[in-house]
Motif scaffolding. Structure first.
Motif, PDB file in Angstrom:
ATOM      1  N   TRP A  45       0.758  -1.283  -0.185  1.00 27.08           N
ATOM      2  CA  TRP A  45      -0.188   0.189   0.038  1.00 27.08           C
ATOM      3  C   TRP A  45       0.850   1.254   0.286  1.00 27.08           C
ATOM      4  O   TRP A  45       0.717   2.134  -0.879  1.00 27.08           O
ATOM      5  CB  TRP A  45      -1.076  -0.206   1.185  1.00 27.08           C
ATOM      6  CG  TRP A  45      -1.659   1.241   1.329  1.00 27.08           C
ATOM      7  CD1 TRP A  45      -3.141   1.449   0.797  1.00 27.08           C
ATOM      8  CD2 TRP A  45      -1.516   2.468   2.012  1.00 27.08           C
ATOM      9  NE1 TRP A  45      -3.473   2.869   0.988  1.00 27.08           N
ATOM     10  CE2 TRP A  45      -2.311   3.314   1.857  1.00 27.08           C
ATOM     11  CE3 TRP A  45      -0.206   2.864   2.620  1.00 27.08           C
ATOM     12  CZ2 TRP A  45      -2.631   4.635   2.095  1.00 27.08           C
ATOM     13  CZ3 TRP A  45      -0.147   4.238   3.182  1.00 27.08           C
ATOM     14  CH2 TRP A  45      -1.420   5.024   3.082  1.00 27.08           C
ATOM     15  N   THR A  62       2.602   1.731  -3.526  1.00 25.18           N
ATOM     16  CA  THR A  62       1.516   2.235  -4.593  1.00 25.18           C
ATOM     17  C   THR A  62       0.993   3.452  -4.166  1.00 25.18           C
ATOM     18  O   THR A  62       0.925   4.140  -5.502  1.00 25.18           O
ATOM     19  CB  THR A  62       0.487   1.145  -4.714  1.00 25.18           C
ATOM     20  OG1 THR A  62       1.084  -0.017  -4.854  1.00 25.18           O
ATOM     21  CG2 THR A  62      -0.548   1.280  -5.755  1.00 25.18           C
ATOM     22  N   ASN A  63       0.488   3.890  -3.183  1.00 23.95           N
ATOM     23  CA  ASN A  63      -0.316   4.869  -2.694  1.00 23.95           C
ATOM     24  C   ASN A  63       0.640   6.161  -2.489  1.00 23.95           C
ATOM     25  O   ASN A  63       0.600   7.457  -3.219  1.00 23.95           O
ATOM     26  CB  ASN A  63      -1.399   4.890  -1.830  1.00 23.95           C
ATOM     27  CG  ASN A  63      -2.309   3.764  -2.063  1.00 23.95           C
ATOM     28  OD1 ASN A  63      -3.429   4.127  -2.821  1.00 23.95           O
ATOM     29  ND2 ASN A  63      -2.374   2.569  -1.958  1.00 23.95           N
ATOM     30  N   SER A  82      -4.573  10.540   4.261  1.00 24.12           N
ATOM     31  CA  SER A  82      -4.553   9.292   3.736  1.00 24.12           C
ATOM     32  C   SER A  82      -4.954   8.245   4.705  1.00 24.12           C
ATOM     33  O   SER A  82      -5.667   7.565   5.012  1.00 24.12           O
ATOM     34  CB  SER A  82      -3.775   8.841   2.700  1.00 24.12           C
ATOM     35  OG  SER A  82      -4.008   7.649   2.288  1.00 24.12           O
ATOM     36  N   GLU A  92      -6.542  11.622  -3.268  1.00 26.69           N
ATOM     37  CA  GLU A  92      -6.071  11.230  -4.719  1.00 26.69           C
ATOM     38  C   GLU A  92      -5.561  12.197  -5.471  1.00 26.69           C
ATOM     39  O   GLU A  92      -4.225  12.072  -6.221  1.00 26.69           O
ATOM     40  CB  GLU A  92      -7.134  10.539  -5.281  1.00 26.69           C
ATOM     41  CG  GLU A  92      -7.638   9.361  -4.532  1.00 26.69           C
ATOM     42  CD  GLU A  92      -6.615   8.227  -4.431  1.00 26.69           C
ATOM     43  OE1 GLU A  92      -5.786   8.223  -5.355  1.00 26.69           O
ATOM     44  OE2 GLU A  92      -6.676   7.481  -3.454  1.00 26.69           O
ATOM     45  N   TRP A 133      -1.746  13.243  -4.423  1.00 25.56           N
ATOM     46  CA  TRP A 133      -0.664  12.441  -4.546  1.00 25.56           C
ATOM     47  C   TRP A 133       0.275  13.166  -5.599  1.00 25.56           C
ATOM     48  O   TRP A 133       1.429  12.921  -5.608  1.00 25.56           O
ATOM     49  CB  TRP A 133      -1.079  11.068  -4.706  1.00 25.56           C
ATOM     50  CG  TRP A 133      -1.656  10.188  -3.664  1.00 25.56           C
ATOM     51  CD1 TRP A 133      -2.652   9.747  -3.720  1.00 25.56           C
ATOM     52  CD2 TRP A 133      -1.157  10.204  -2.268  1.00 25.56           C
ATOM     53  NE1 TRP A 133      -3.110   8.933  -2.616  1.00 25.56           N
ATOM     54  CE2 TRP A 133      -2.076   9.150  -1.702  1.00 25.56           C
ATOM     55  CE3 TRP A 133      -0.172  10.543  -1.648  1.00 25.56           C
ATOM     56  CZ2 TRP A 133      -1.763   8.803  -0.229  1.00 25.56           C
ATOM     57  CZ3 TRP A 133       0.114  10.166  -0.417  1.00 25.56           C
ATOM     58  CH2 TRP A 133      -0.669   9.245   0.363  1.00 25.56           C
TER      59      TRP A 133
END
Length: 572
Positions: A178, A181-182, A482, A506, A509
């Motif tokens: 996680w 990826t994020n 987040s 989102e 990022w």
């Protein structure tokens, strides 16, 4: 959670053990018995064994020579597997044992405090890095003089393996998978160009890609050692790595680990930045805070970790004791599960926020060594452009709290406030919150839980109302919002969910315009404060007690002390 009690204890035979063995052998040979002496003198094998024993004693004595920093700590390591490490103690151990790709440059503040500047990267395993114009491709040079503790060079293949293992050992909703990826925006391992060069690609440009690689979960492991210890049913050797070091790439080596007793690190003499100033770090595990205080006052240890405000006050001003105190980005809050009555009602959560006497908590629990937290983002030691300060937040207002409580339709049922009973100041907070809410006719029962039970229920989001703290390892609003407030993510233990906040996260990022981010996250913070998923209380100062001969402490945003920075002066 990690069950420490069921694992085998591993004890290293140190100098005292060798001495005891020698004494035992000496006792077996009656003093003054010339036949026994003659037997040794006449037997070449006995002479060789005696020589080996003396050499072992000499080697063990050499290992204890040099400077030693002894630290009294409250708890033991839970795991040495970097992707699984969530406890502070595990992470403090890991930053001594492994190098991650980056750390932060040091900067001295006006008051003389030295911090790791969370806006300025310094390469560790990554020596140089260049970004292509599209912001999506990074060409990275691996430091040629970086090596594992056994001298094996660290190469691009080892870095590739770290990313591969991080993706494969965690599922997509938690842990390193996680995180990469994020937060990092990295969805696949880098391409190996040559022995010391990799090419790392991301789908969209992000301010966080390189900064996220400061985390110790990105520590570089020896893939060969892991593969040698990986059974068929555990190809990434998670079980083995929980208790062992895979090569080690940092400034210290783990040489002794006696469960719930002591941990010993020794300097990596061949560390690429130069050997540490302190040769030996000894952790003595002392669960009692009062006992740790006594050891420090008596000069039997050099440093004490895990003291609360009362213990800090007890040692402050003591002869030969210094207190490091730094404004922290750690957030103290009351969590309210937003899916469970009465906390599923915004008006009730707002009522609780107005009922709390913030000044009393800061002054009476923390002795004034804390700053008011008005919303999700505190200012921290160097100030943060993302903090809105007192532009937002709740003030103590019992009349408004009573109005909101009536509006909420609260039925008068008692509520339960859960705490980790190992944190003394959390109990003090809970007792005062109990009193604050009694003033608006909300009956609070306090449930004191062991640390393991509290953590387990918190992580399963079964706690309804609780005292907790949250520390952000990256000074960025997208990251912090987040992990704490995005729907269904990681440590959103209050199950708060707002699609507009998720959309801002989102977008945040990959948004590269800082002005746009400031406006976007300013609005997000205002919304979160209005909806009150937490009662935002304070950010207590980070405090560390040590003898005054310990020098060089550097404060990092993750509050994990790096012993490589420290040195010992000649006098106490």
């Amino acid at each position: 959670m990690f069950n420490r009690d069921t694992r085998d204890r591993r004890v290293r035979l140190g100098a005292l053990g060798v001495l005891a063995l020698v004494m035992l052998l000496a006792a077996a040979c009656a003093p003054g018995d010339p036949d026994e002496v003659d037997d040794v003198e006449d037997d070449p094998q006995a002479q060789e064994e005696a020589g080996d024993s003396e050499e072992a004693q000499d080697q063990d004595a050499e290992s204890t020579e040099g400077s030693t920093l002894t630290i009294a700590i409250p708890d033991d390591i839970a795991t040495l597997n970097p992707p699984d490490a969530t406890s502070p103690r595990s992470n403090i151990a890991l930053v001594q044992l492994y190098d991650s790709p980056f750390t932060y440059e040091h900067v001295e503040l006006d008051d003389g405090t030295v911090i790791g500047d969370s806006t300025a990267l310094e390469g560790l395993i990554f020596e140089e890095w260049e970004t292509e114009d599209d912001g999506q491709t990074y060409t990275i040079t691996i430091r040629e003089d970086a090596a594992f503790h056994d001298g094996e060079p660290i190469t691009a293949e080892h870095v590739h393996y770290m990313f591969e293992r991080s993706f494969e050992t965690q599922d997509g909703e938690s842990g390193s998978n996680w995180y990469l990826t994020n937060v990092s925006g990295i969805t696949e391992p880098p391409e190996v160009i040559d022995e010391h060069t990799i090419e790392l690609s991301v789908e969209q440009p992000s301010q966080l890609t390189m900064r996220s690689l400061t985390a110790i979960q990105m520590g570089i492991l020896d893939s060969q050692e892991i593969e040698e210890n990986a059974p068929e049913d555990d190809p990434w050797a998670n079980a083995w790595l929980s208790d062992n070091v895979a090569g080690g790439s940092g400034p210290y080596e783990l040489v002794e680990w006696e469960r719930d007793q002591r941990v010993v690190f020794e300097a990596n003499a061949d560390y690429w930045r130069g050997a540490p100033d302190i040769d030996r770090i000894v952790w003595e595990i002392v669960p009692s805070a009062s006992e740790r205080v006594q050891l420090l006052q008596a000069g039997e240890v050099d440093m004490v970790e895990g003291l609360g405000p009362d213990e800090i006050a007890a040692v402050e001003g003591a002869d030969g004791v210094d207190i490091v105190s730094v404004p922290s980005q750690n957030r103290l809050f009351l969590g309210m599960n937003n899916t469970v009555a009465p906390y599923d009602d915004q008006a009730f959560r707002q009522a609780v926020s107005h009922a709390v006497d913030y000044d009393e908590l800061i002054q009476e629990v923390y002795g004034g060594d804390a700053e008011r937290l008005h919303g999700p983002y505190p200012e921290g030691p160097a100030g943060s452009p993302h903090s809105l300060g007192d532009e937002i937040g709740y003030e103590t207002d019992l009349a408004e709290a009573e109005r909101l409580l009536e509006e909420s339709g609260y039925d008068g049922s008692p509520v339960t406030l859960s705490i980790d009973n190992s944190v003394a100041e959390h109990e003090e907070v809970a007792v005062r919150v109990q009193s604050f809410l009694a003033a608006i006719d909300v009956d609070v029962e306090i449930d004191q839980m062991t640390p393991s039970v509290f953590a387990e229920q918190r992580n399963e989001t079964t706690l309804e109302f609780f005292v907790d703290e949250s520390l952000s390892w990256i000074d960025d609003p997208a990251y912090f919002l987040s992990v704490n407030f995005q729907c269904g993510v990681l440590i959103n233990h209050v199950e708060y969910c707002n699609e507009d906040i998720d959309a801002a996260i989102e977008e945040g990022w990959t948004e590269m315009d800082e002005d746009v981010r400031q406006e976007m996250f300013g609005e997000a913070q205002r919304t979160i404060v209005d909806e009150a998923p937490w009662v935002f209380i304070a950010h207590p100062d980070f405090q560390l007690a040590m003898r005054d001969h310990v020098e060089g402490y550097v404060h990092y945003i993750d509050e994990l002390p790096r012993y490589y920075d420290l040195s010992l002066s000649d006098d106490d």
